[in-house]
Scaffold this motif. Structure first.
Motif, mmCIF file in Angstrom:
data_model
loop_
_atom_site.group_PDB
_atom_site.id
_atom_site.type_symbol
_atom_site.label_atom_id
_atom_site.label_comp_id
_atom_site.label_asym_id
_atom_site.label_seq_id
_atom_site.Cartn_x
_atom_site.Cartn_y
_atom_site.Cartn_z
ATOM 1 N N ASN A 165 2.854 -8.663 -14.184
ATOM 2 C CA ASN A 165 2.106 -7.465 -14.666
ATOM 3 C C ASN A 165 2.852 -8.318 -16.319
ATOM 4 N N PRO A 166 2.939 -8.860 -17.540
ATOM 5 C CA PRO A 166 4.242 -8.601 -17.979
ATOM 6 C C PRO A 166 4.351 -7.248 -18.986
ATOM 7 N N ALA A 167 2.880 -6.433 -19.160
ATOM 8 C CA ALA A 167 2.433 -5.131 -19.776
ATOM 9 C C ALA A 167 3.846 -3.231 -19.221
ATOM 10 N N ARG A 168 3.568 -4.095 -17.453
ATOM 11 C CA ARG A 168 4.048 -3.626 -16.905
ATOM 12 C C ARG A 168 4.044 -3.848 -15.061
ATOM 13 N N VAL A 169 5.558 -3.728 -14.495
ATOM 14 C CA VAL A 169 5.219 -4.405 -13.046
ATOM 15 C C VAL A 169 5.210 -3.476 -12.091
ATOM 16 N N VAL A 170 4.476 -3.409 -11.077
ATOM 17 C CA VAL A 170 4.364 -2.773 -10.145
ATOM 18 C C VAL A 170 4.118 -3.363 -8.934
ATOM 19 N N ARG A 171 5.358 -3.779 -8.075
ATOM 20 C CA ARG A 171 5.557 -4.439 -7.256
ATOM 21 C C ARG A 171 5.228 -3.319 -5.493
ATOM 22 N N GLU A 213 0.863 4.797 -9.336
ATOM 23 C CA GLU A 213 -0.218 4.519 -8.871
ATOM 24 C C GLU A 213 -2.247 5.147 -9.855
ATOM 25 N N ALA A 214 -1.945 5.394 -10.762
ATOM 26 C CA ALA A 214 -2.645 6.195 -11.526
ATOM 27 C C ALA A 214 -3.063 4.568 -12.251
ATOM 28 N N PHE A 215 -1.863 3.458 -12.597
ATOM 29 C CA PHE A 215 -1.884 2.241 -13.339
ATOM 30 C C PHE A 215 -2.598 1.254 -12.281
ATOM 31 N N ILE A 216 -2.638 1.982 -11.064
ATOM 32 C CA ILE A 216 -2.973 0.495 -10.384
ATOM 33 C C ILE A 216 -4.648 1.494 -9.640
ATOM 34 N N VAL A 217 -4.612 2.287 -9.887
ATOM 35 C CA VAL A 217 -6.012 2.779 -10.079
ATOM 36 C C VAL A 217 -6.950 2.365 -11.045
ATOM 37 N N GLU A 218 -6.332 2.021 -12.207
ATOM 38 C CA GLU A 218 -6.957 1.682 -13.387
ATOM 39 C C GLU A 218 -7.123 0.802 -13.555
ATOM 40 N N THR A 219 -5.805 -0.025 -13.349
ATOM 41 C CA THR A 219 -6.459 -1.590 -13.244
ATOM 42 C C THR A 219 -7.676 -2.337 -12.488
ATOM 43 N N LEU A 261 -5.684 2.117 -2.526
ATOM 44 C CA LEU A 261 -7.078 2.233 -2.987
ATOM 45 C C LEU A 261 -8.208 3.064 -2.264
ATOM 46 N N GLY A 262 -8.429 2.727 -1.180
ATOM 47 C CA GLY A 262 -8.664 3.836 -0.130
ATOM 48 C C GLY A 262 -8.788 5.506 -0.708
ATOM 49 N N ALA A 263 -7.076 5.407 -0.083
ATOM 50 C CA ALA A 263 -7.157 7.138 -0.791
ATOM 51 C C ALA A 263 -7.617 7.272 -1.559
ATOM 52 N N ASN A 264 -7.794 6.611 -3.044
ATOM 53 C CA ASN A 264 -9.408 7.137 -4.185
ATOM 54 C C ASN A 264 -9.796 6.203 -4.589
ATOM 55 N N ASP A 265 -10.711 5.844 -3.663
ATOM 56 C CA ASP A 265 -12.150 6.125 -3.723
ATOM 57 C C ASP A 265 -12.489 4.244 -4.019
ATOM 58 N N VAL A 266 -11.493 2.985 -4.016
ATOM 59 C CA VAL A 266 -11.664 2.235 -5.098
ATOM 60 C C VAL A 266 -11.994 1.105 -4.213
ATOM 61 N N THR A 267 -13.085 0.215 -4.350
ATOM 62 C CA THR A 267 -13.597 -0.776 -3.212
ATOM 63 C C THR A 267 -13.766 -1.596 -4.025
ATOM 64 N N PHE A 268 -13.901 -3.180 -3.557
ATOM 65 C CA PHE A 268 -14.260 -3.807 -4.657
ATOM 66 C C PHE A 268 -15.244 -4.769 -3.873
ATOM 67 N N GLN A 269 -16.430 -4.895 -4.461
ATOM 68 C CA GLN A 269 -17.805 -5.703 -4.498
ATOM 69 C C GLN A 269 -17.918 -6.768 -4.273
ATOM 70 N N ARG A 270 -18.090 -7.713 -3.555
ATOM 71 C CA ARG A 270 -17.385 -8.948 -3.408
ATOM 72 C C ARG A 270 -18.389 -9.857 -4.115
#
Length: 166
Positions: free
Chosen positions: A78-84, A45-51, A94-103
């Motif tokens: 991802n070659p460094a760390r695969v997260v399925r 989860e931390a890796f996903i939020v960081e990415t 992403l919503g739980a960690n307040d990460v949004t994408f500006q299009r």
């Protein structure tokens, strides 16, 4: 006789009697976890939020902003760390960690030599000034509005270039 009374098999009745003899009243309150085991760890989860917080261009990708679909595909390959992870679970995480994408418009590119510096200033402004509201368009920040008991004499104009062009 008991099996018929509770509408189950005699084997199930014997199993419950043996379990009661071994663990007493605790056998009547089984501790079922329910659902399948977690596939995503806390480190994942931390890796996903960081990415998701990084711009794709900094990771060597050819687009400017993430979408849930693109991020899920990148994490799975991802070659460094695969997260399925599925797209819906990714969206929830992403919503739980307040990460949004500006299009942004991916077809609109610029030849501005200061583009990276401007993008870094935008990220800095958004991260370090949560008490302010910024207006953005394709050219970068237009205005900075200071909220709540501001000691600013007026609103600070960050970029007037767009106003001059119109």
């Amino acid at each position: 006789m008991i099996a018929r009374l509770v509408a189950t098999s005699p084997d199930r009745v014997r199993e419950m009697i043996h379990r009661f003899n071994e663990s007493g009243m605790a056998s009547l309150d089984p501790k079922w976890a329910g659902g399948r085991p977690r596939r995503i760890t806390t480190d994942d989860e931390a890796f996903i939020v960081e990415t998701a917080s990084e711009r794709p261009e900094k990771l060597g990708l050819a687009f400017t902003r993430w979408s849930v679909r693109k991020l899920a595909a990148y994490l799975g390959d991802n070659p460094a760390r695969v997260v399925r992870i599925g797209r819906e679970r990714l969206r929830q995480l992403l919503g739980a960690n307040d990460v949004t994408f500006q299009r942004t418009k991916s077809w609109k590119d610029t030849d501005d030599l200061d583009r990276e510096a401007k993008l870094d200033r935008i990220e800095d402004a958004l991260e370090n000034h949560p008490d302010r509201t910024f207006a953005f368009d394709e050219f970068g920040p237009l205005r900075e509005f200071v909220l709540n008991n501001s000691d600013h004499p007026n609103h600070t104009v960050l970029t007037r270039r767009l106003c001059r062009r119109r």
